[in-house]
Design a protein around this motif. Structure first.
Motif, PDB file in Angstrom:
ATOM      1  N   LEU A  29      -4.346  22.932  51.878  1.00 14.93           N
ATOM      2  CA  LEU A  29      -3.216  22.472  51.080  1.00 14.93           C
ATOM      3  C   LEU A  29      -2.305  21.557  51.906  1.00 14.93           C
ATOM      4  CD1 LEU A  29      -2.281  25.721  49.120  1.00 14.93           C
ATOM      5  CD2 LEU A  29      -3.680  23.784  48.364  1.00 14.93           C
ATOM      6  N   VAL A  30      -2.141  21.905  53.189  1.00 18.02           N
ATOM      7  CA  VAL A  30      -1.347  21.051  54.086  1.00 18.02           C
ATOM      8  C   VAL A  30      -1.979  19.668  54.193  1.00 18.02           C
ATOM      9  CG1 VAL A  30      -0.544  20.733  56.457  1.00 18.02           C
ATOM     10  CG2 VAL A  30      -0.441  22.994  55.405  1.00 18.02           C
ATOM     11  N   LEU A  31      -3.306  19.634  54.381  1.00 22.30           N
ATOM     12  CA  LEU A  31      -4.006  18.359  54.501  1.00 22.30           C
ATOM     13  C   LEU A  31      -3.938  17.575  53.190  1.00 22.30           C
ATOM     14  CD1 LEU A  31      -7.161  19.500  56.505  1.00 22.30           C
ATOM     15  CD2 LEU A  31      -5.297  18.078  57.357  1.00 22.30           C
ATOM     16  N   GLY A  32      -4.105  18.271  52.066  1.00 19.37           N
ATOM     17  CA  GLY A  32      -4.014  17.597  50.775  1.00 19.37           C
ATOM     18  C   GLY A  32      -2.638  17.003  50.544  1.00 19.37           C
ATOM     19  N   LEU A  33      -1.593  17.788  50.864  1.00 23.25           N
ATOM     20  CA  LEU A  33      -0.223  17.293  50.714  1.00 23.25           C
ATOM     21  C   LEU A  33       0.046  16.123  51.640  1.00 23.25           C
ATOM     22  CD1 LEU A  33       2.649  17.637  49.556  1.00 23.25           C
ATOM     23  CD2 LEU A  33       3.104  19.245  51.424  1.00 23.25           C
ATOM     24  N   SER A  34      -0.391  16.240  52.894  1.00 22.79           N
ATOM     25  CA  SER A  34      -0.167  15.170  53.859  1.00 22.79           C
ATOM     26  C   SER A  34      -0.889  13.891  53.438  1.00 22.79           C
ATOM     27  CB  SER A  34      -0.642  15.608  55.252  1.00 22.79           C
ATOM     28  OG  SER A  34      -0.294  14.658  56.220  1.00 22.79           O
ATOM     29  N   GLY A  35      -2.126  14.047  52.924  1.00 26.45           N
ATOM     30  CA  GLY A  35      -2.850  12.876  52.438  1.00 26.45           C
ATOM     31  C   GLY A  35      -2.106  12.191  51.305  1.00 26.45           C
ATOM     32  N   GLY A  36      -1.538  12.977  50.395  1.00 29.24           N
ATOM     33  CA  GLY A  36      -0.757  12.410  49.305  1.00 29.24           C
ATOM     34  C   GLY A  36       0.502  11.717  49.793  1.00 29.24           C
ATOM     35  N   LEU A  37       1.171  12.334  50.765  1.00 31.34           N
ATOM     36  CA  LEU A  37       2.366  11.713  51.337  1.00 31.34           C
ATOM     37  C   LEU A  37       2.033  10.370  51.986  1.00 31.34           C
ATOM     38  CD1 LEU A  37       4.060  14.830  52.997  1.00 31.34           C
ATOM     39  CD2 LEU A  37       4.896  13.583  51.010  1.00 31.34           C
ATOM     40  N   MET A  38       0.914  10.344  52.735  1.00 33.82           N
ATOM     41  CA  MET A  38       0.524   9.100  53.401  1.00 33.82           C
ATOM     42  C   MET A  38       0.184   8.015  52.394  1.00 33.82           C
ATOM     43  SD  MET A  38      -1.741  10.316  56.680  1.00 33.82           S
ATOM     44  CE  MET A  38      -1.009  11.289  58.000  1.00 33.82           C
ATOM     45  N   LEU A  39      -0.590   8.378  51.361  1.00 40.31           N
ATOM     46  CA  LEU A  39      -0.940   7.391  50.337  1.00 40.31           C
ATOM     47  C   LEU A  39       0.315   6.877  49.630  1.00 40.31           C
ATOM     48  CD1 LEU A  39      -4.108   9.044  48.734  1.00 40.31           C
ATOM     49  CD2 LEU A  39      -4.033   7.068  50.252  1.00 40.31           C
ATOM     50  N   GLY A  40       1.246   7.784  49.361  1.00 40.19           N
ATOM     51  CA  GLY A  40       2.487   7.379  48.711  1.00 40.19           C
ATOM     52  C   GLY A  40       3.318   6.453  49.574  1.00 40.19           C
ATOM     53  N   ILE A  41       3.408   6.763  50.859  1.00 40.81           N
ATOM     54  CA  ILE A  41       4.182   5.921  51.777  1.00 40.81           C
ATOM     55  C   ILE A  41       3.575   4.525  51.865  1.00 40.81           C
ATOM     56  CG2 ILE A  41       4.782   5.598  54.217  1.00 40.81           C
ATOM     57  CD1 ILE A  41       5.143   8.666  54.363  1.00 40.81           C
ATOM     58  N   VAL A  42       2.226   4.467  51.888  1.00 42.96           N
ATOM     59  CA  VAL A  42       1.550   3.167  51.955  1.00 42.96           C
ATOM     60  C   VAL A  42       1.796   2.363  50.672  1.00 42.96           C
ATOM     61  CG1 VAL A  42      -0.711   2.038  51.946  1.00 42.96           C
ATOM     62  CG2 VAL A  42      -0.236   3.871  53.579  1.00 42.96           C
ATOM     63  N   ALA A  43       1.573   3.007  49.517  1.00 41.92           N
ATOM     64  CA  ALA A  43       1.602   2.289  48.243  1.00 41.92           C
ATOM     65  C   ALA A  43       3.011   1.991  47.747  1.00 41.92           C
ATOM     66  CB  ALA A  43       0.845   3.095  47.182  1.00 41.92           C
ATOM     67  N   PHE A  44       3.932   2.937  47.938  1.00 39.67           N
ATOM     68  CA  PHE A  44       5.257   2.809  47.326  1.00 39.67           C
ATOM     69  C   PHE A  44       6.342   2.326  48.281  1.00 39.67           C
ATOM     70  CE2 PHE A  44       3.521   6.710  44.956  1.00 39.67           C
ATOM     71  CZ  PHE A  44       2.799   5.921  44.080  1.00 39.67           C
ATOM     72  N   ASP A  45       6.052   2.348  49.592  1.00 42.38           N
ATOM     73  CA  ASP A  45       7.089   2.018  50.568  1.00 42.38           C
ATOM     74  C   ASP A  45       6.669   0.883  51.499  1.00 42.38           C
ATOM     75  OD1 ASP A  45       9.363   2.081  52.133  1.00 42.38           O
ATOM     76  OD2 ASP A  45       8.733   3.810  53.303  1.00 42.38           O
ATOM     77  N   LEU A  46       5.636   1.102  52.312  1.00 39.15           N
ATOM     78  CA  LEU A  46       5.294   0.154  53.365  1.00 39.15           C
ATOM     79  C   LEU A  46       4.826  -1.196  52.830  1.00 39.15           C
ATOM     80  CD1 LEU A  46       3.462   2.507  55.893  1.00 39.15           C
ATOM     81  CD2 LEU A  46       5.806   1.648  56.024  1.00 39.15           C
ATOM     82  N   ILE A  47       3.852  -1.188  51.915  1.00 38.97           N
ATOM     83  CA  ILE A  47       3.308  -2.451  51.419  1.00 38.97           C
ATOM     84  C   ILE A  47       4.356  -3.264  50.663  1.00 38.97           C
ATOM     85  CG2 ILE A  47       1.637  -3.491  49.839  1.00 38.97           C
ATOM     86  CD1 ILE A  47       0.436  -2.618  52.481  1.00 38.97           C
ATOM     87  N   PRO A  48       5.091  -2.668  49.692  1.00 42.34           N
ATOM     88  CA  PRO A  48       6.123  -3.473  49.020  1.00 42.34           C
ATOM     89  C   PRO A  48       7.177  -4.018  49.984  1.00 42.34           C
ATOM     90  CG  PRO A  48       5.674  -1.473  47.779  1.00 42.34           C
ATOM     91  CD  PRO A  48       4.963  -1.330  49.093  1.00 42.34           C
ATOM     92  N   GLU A  49       7.621  -3.165  50.943  1.00 47.08           N
ATOM     93  CA  GLU A  49       8.645  -3.611  51.887  1.00 47.08           C
ATOM     94  C   GLU A  49       8.132  -4.737  52.773  1.00 47.08           C
ATOM     95  OE1 GLU A  49      11.589  -1.786  55.364  1.00 47.08           O
ATOM     96  OE2 GLU A  49      10.257  -0.464  54.229  1.00 47.08           O
TER      97      GLU A  49
END
Length: 245
Positions: A27-47
């Protein structure tokens, strides 16, 4: 500097949370994977795309950095795996992929530390532009530092029983914003440089999430709960980005 101390505490809290729930590692790995994907898609790339309009060969510079970051971590993992494969000729019980994934995790965790340094730098530069701008930037940094600490511990612990590298990198990640904020009061970094860097960092995170963390999360455990944890991570980042915007 005082604001950056809040980022320090949030990062530590995220790392401690990741360590405390290791009994539910999938569950930790699943959550972390989701956090990373979210940071890439919603934060880093647009910025990164907002920061620079430079487009070598007709391609935005941050996206070239994105591809380079993805390939960089892939090359690191494969180079280690090839090295371990040669060692396996003499020690057949060593698993190459696991060792390579562990090294890739350390590279990604170190990239998170560098990113935290730039987060602190952004706080310092923001306050150079005025108290209102600095406060907004600081709040945006603070709200995602929990995820940074969580992801640092998860990445550094990938295929490793020894927690010491994770603890060292977590502390480095927590102190990096403080150092960056101090540096940000003295220097100014061109956005033309920061844009491609953010793209590079996004590529590193995407590779770690897609090639290592999520496959490991789904390897031996029920997939529904793990998928829910990944979705929760994505939703959490989307909410944070939406509130910060």
């Amino acid at each position: 500097m005082l604001v950056s101390l809040l980022a320090f505490l949030m990062t530590l809290l995220g790392g401690v949370a990741a360590m405390r729930v290791r009994d539910n590692r999938h569950l930790v790995l699943g959550l972390s994977g989701g956090l990373m994907l979210g940071i890439v898609a919603f934060d880093l790339i647009p910025e990164s795309l907002e920061m620079t309009r430079h487009s070598p060969f007709g391609v935005p510079a941050p996206m070239i950095g994105f591809a380079a970051g993805f390939v960089l971590l892939h090359v690191v993992e494969q180079a280690v795996a090839i090295h371990r494969a040669h060692e396996d000729e003499y020690a057949p019980h060593v698993h190459a992929h696991g060792h390579g994934a562990g090294q890739a995790g350390l590279v990604a965790a170190f990239a998170l530390v560098v990113h935290s340094l730039l987060d602190g730098l952004a706080i310092g530069l923001g306050f150079q532009s005025g108290t209102e701008v600095g406060t907004f930037v600081a709040l945006a940094v603070i709200v995602h530092k929990f995820a940074d600490g969580f992801n640092t511990v998860t990445a550094a612990s990938l295929n490793r029983a020894d927690r010491r590298p994770a603890v060292v990198l977590l502390f480095a990640n927590a102190t990096a914003p403080v150092a960056g904020a101090a540096l940000g009061t003295l220097v100014r970094v061109p956005e033309a440089v920061l844009g491609p860097y953010l793209g590079l960092f996004a590529g590193v995170l995407l590779y770690l999430a897609a090639a290592e963390i999520l496959p490991e999360a789904h390897s031996l455990h029920p997939r529904v709960m793990t998928l829910c944890a990944t979705g929760l991570g994505l939703a959490a980042v989307l909410l944070v980005v939406g509130l910060a915007g």
